[in-house]
Design an enzyme around this catalytic site. Sequence first.
Site: not given
Ligand code: AP5
Length: 230
Positions: A24, A99, A138, A171, A182
Amino acid sequence: MGVAPARKALGRALIFLGPPGAGKGTQAKRVASQYGVPHLSTGDMLREHVAQGTELGGRAKPIMDGGGLVPDEIVLGMVEERISRPDCEGGFIFDGFPRTLAQAEALNRILDRQEFGRPAVIYFRVADDVLIRRLTGRRTCKLGGEIYNIYNHPPRVDGRCDNDGGELIQRPDDRPEVIKERLAAFEKQTMPLVGYYEALGVLEPVDGAAGISDVARSVAGILSRIEAIN
Ligand code: AP5
């Protein structure tokens, strides 16, 4: 991939929905720069609060470190304030929000109030084994937030960002035991949004397991189609 024409019209809320590690953030950064709209990652906003030691950050940190979801009212307050700023007038991209069903329903009300209409939702489908490998590999730039992967998208110089030379860090929630939590939180609390947005007729699934450029092409195709319809 060539550079896309700058400043196309987005004019709406675009939601990137998918499990942790689905890509994402990687795709949202690209689309945000192509359209000249803000990339709003609630995870990044929360991590910013943690880094700055705010009261909100203090409440969110133990939950994030354990892989759970931060309470809806904290996230919703943060989001509504952010999208009322002038840079969101031409549209914006949500990465990791909403979410929960409560967040999705509240977002609809906020978008109505701010006269944005219906959002478009791109759903990145990826199997768990692929997600685990991506998340453990990552690395993120400490300065600009650029995302790399030691397995399939490494930086040119080990541990340094190609763009600004910033240090690449892992991270804290990308440890295997937290990743498990997660993924479980996604399955239980976020998966119901797929059916919710499908029923609203705004869900666009993509194969998120394909390579980064292939996924980018699928996303671009969906956005061109949406632009042509509206
Ligand atoms: P990346 O693009 O970083 O993936 P992502 O989907 O953004 O993953 P996140 O881990 O950031 O998502 P998340 O939803 O768990 O975390 P968030 O920060 O929102 O890609 C991942 C890796 O894969 C990278 O190394 C990239 O290079 C590689 N890659 C990408 N695409 C690829 C492809 N096509 N092929 C090969 N490799 C690829 O949330 C963190 C925490 O915050 C949550 O756990 C929660 O506690 C809190 N939080 C955040 N938002 C909320 C909410 N709305 N409500 C409640 N709690 C929340």
